[in-house]
Write an enzyme that holds these catalytic residues in place. Structure first.
Site, short mmCIF file in Angstrom:
data_model
loop_
_atom_site.label_atom_id
_atom_site.label_comp_id
_atom_site.label_asym_id
_atom_site.label_seq_id
_atom_site.Cartn_x
_atom_site.Cartn_y
_atom_site.Cartn_z
CE LYS A 1 42.45 -43.54 20.05
NZ LYS A 1 41.19 -44.35 19.48
CE LYS B 1 47.94 -45.25 15.78
NZ LYS B 1 46.75 -46.23 14.93
CE LYS C 1 39.83 -47.13 12.09
NZ LYS C 1 39.25 -47.71 13.20
#
Ligand code: ATP
Ligand code: LTN
Length: 327
Positions: free
Chosen positions: A112, A194, A197
Site C-alpha cells: 500500500k 488480488k 477495493k
C-alpha cells in the site's frame, strides 16, 4: 465454553466478491456455534485519505451488506469500530509493545505504501496495532479472514505473547481461520493481483451491488490465456480464478466442474459463470435494498451492537491498564 469469533472489514470502496468469498461468507455459518463479533473498521479506513460524507455513507452501506449477506445483528454483535473507544486506546498501548521492525515487514504496508501517491501516514504503518487491539479486546479464538490478513493475525499473536511474557497471562492467542476455497480471489483484469477495493480500474472487481449487466460485462471481458482447455491450474491464473469463483458460487466439486466444461470454449464458461454470479447476488441485493430502506433502524442496530461490545472491550482494557500501571 463457546469460542469467540472476531472479524473486521473496512468501509472503503466497493465490497467485492473477493471480500465476500474470502471473508464474509465464512462468517455466516460461524455465528450459529460461536459467539461472534463483526466490526466495520472505520478507524482503519482513515489510514488513507477519505472524503467525510462518503465514509459516513460507506459505513451504513457496509453494515447493510453484512446483514444482507447473512450476519444476524441480534445473534452476533455487529458494530462500528469508532463507536467503541477502547479500540483506539488499546491500539496505542500495543503500539508501545510492537517493535518497529515487525511493522516494516508487513506485506500489506509495503504494497500500500508503494501504491499511495500521497504521503504515507504513520497510521498506515501502525495499522496492525489497531487490528491487534480489535482482536485482543474480545479474547478472540478465531479470526475468519482472507489469506492476505494472515500475517496480521500472526503479528497479533506475537504481540499478545510478548505482553503476556512481561505481565503474565492477559491476552488469549487468536488463530486465523481461512476459507477452504476462495481465500484469494484475483482481479479480473489482472489475475496475478488480488482483487482489491482500492484498485479502481473498471473491469477489476465484481462488486456485490453490481447490476446483472455489469457482472456479465466484467466477466466477459476478464483476462484469460490463449490456451483452450478448461481446468483448475494455478499456473494459468486467469482461467483458474474464473473456475474458483464458479466453484464457490455453484457449490459444485472440481471434477464435476471440469467435466461440465470439457471441450467447451472460454465464452461458454464466462456465460455460465456470469449467470451463477448474477443469481447468487440477486437475493443478497434484494435483502440489502430492504434493509437500507430504513436507515434509522439500521443505525439503531449499530448502536445496540456497540452497546453490547463496549463492556467486553472495557473490561479487557481496564485489565491491561492495571497490569502496566496506568492511571
Ligand atoms: P483494500 O485492498 O482496499 O485493502 P480489501 O479488498 O483487501 O481492501 P478489506 O476490507 O481490507 O478489503 O478486507 C476485508 C476482508 O476481505 C479481509 O478478511 C480480507 O482478507 C478479505 N479479502 C480481501 N480481498 C480478498 C480477495 N481478493 N480474496 C479473498 N479475500 C479477500
Ligand atoms: N485489516 C483487515 C480488516 C480488519 C480485521 C480486524 C480483520 C481490521 N481489524 C480484526 C480481522 C480482525 C483488512 O484489511 N482486511
Amino acid at each position: 465454553m463457546k469460542k469467540r469469533v472476531f472479524s473486521g472489514i473496512q468501509p472503503t470502496g466497493n465490497i467485492h466478491i473477493g471480500n465476500y468469498l474470502g471473508a464474509i461468507r465464512q462468517w455466516v455459518p460461524l455465528q450459529a456455534a460461536h459467539e461472534s463479533l463483526f466490526c466495520v473498521v472505520d478507524l482503519h479506513a482513515i489510514t488513507v485519505p477519505q472524503d467525510a460524507a462518503t465514509l459516513k455513507a460507506k459505513i451504513r452501506e457496509l453494515a447493510g451488506l453484512l446483514i444482507a449477506a447473512g450476519i444476524e445483528p441480534k445473534a452476533s454483535i455487529l458494530f462500528v469500530q469508532s463507536h467503541v473507544s477502547a479500540h483506539s486506546e488499546l491500539a496505542w498501548i500495543l503500539n508501545c509493545f510492537i517493535p518497529f521492525g515487525w511493522l516494516g515487514r508487513m506485506t500489506q504496508f509495503k504494497e500500500k505504501s508503494q501504491k499511495e501517491r500521497m504521503v504515507v501516514s504513520a497510521g498506515l504503518f501502525t495499522y496492525p496495532a489497531l487490528m491487534a487491539a480489535d482482536i485482543l479486546l474480545y479474547e478472540t479464538d478465531l479470526v475468519p479472514v482472507g489469506e492476505d490478513q494472515v500475517q496480521h493475525v500472526e503479528l497479533t499473536r506475537d504481540v499478545a505473547q510478548r505482553f503476556n511474557s512481561v505481565y503474565g497471562e492477559t491476552f488469549k492467542l487468536p488463530e486465523a481461520f481461512i476459507a477452504e476455497a476462495g481465500e484469494r480471489i484475483m482481479g479480473l483484469d489482472d489475475p496475478t493481483k488480488k482483487m482489491s477495493k482500492s484498485e479502481t480500474q473498471p473491469g477489476h472487481a465484481i462488486n456485490l451491488l453490481d447490476s446483472p449487466d455489469d457482472v456479465r460485462g466484467k466477466i466477459m471481458r476478464a483476462t484469460t490465456d490463449s490456451l483452450r482447455e478448461i481446468r483448475f491450474d494455478e499456473k494459468r491464473p486467469g482461467i483458474n480464478n474464473l473456475l474458483v469463483i464458479y466453484e464457490v458460487f455453484s457449490g459444485l466439486g472440481r471434477p464435476e466442474i471440469e467435466a461440465k466444461f470439457e471441450g467447451k470454449g472460454y465464452a461458454y464458461l464466462k456465460k455460465e459463470l456470469a449467470e451463477v454470479v448474477v443469481e447468487s447476488l440477486r437475493p443478497l441485493q434484494d435483502r440489502y435494498h430492504k434493509i437500507t430502506a430504513d436507515p434509522a433502524y439500521l443505525d439503531s442496530l449499530l448502536r445496540d451492537g456497540a452497546a453490547r461490545a463496549r463492556p467486553l472491550a472495557e473490561r479487557m482494557l481496564n485489565k491491561v491498564k492495571e497490569k502496566i500501571g496506568l492511571g
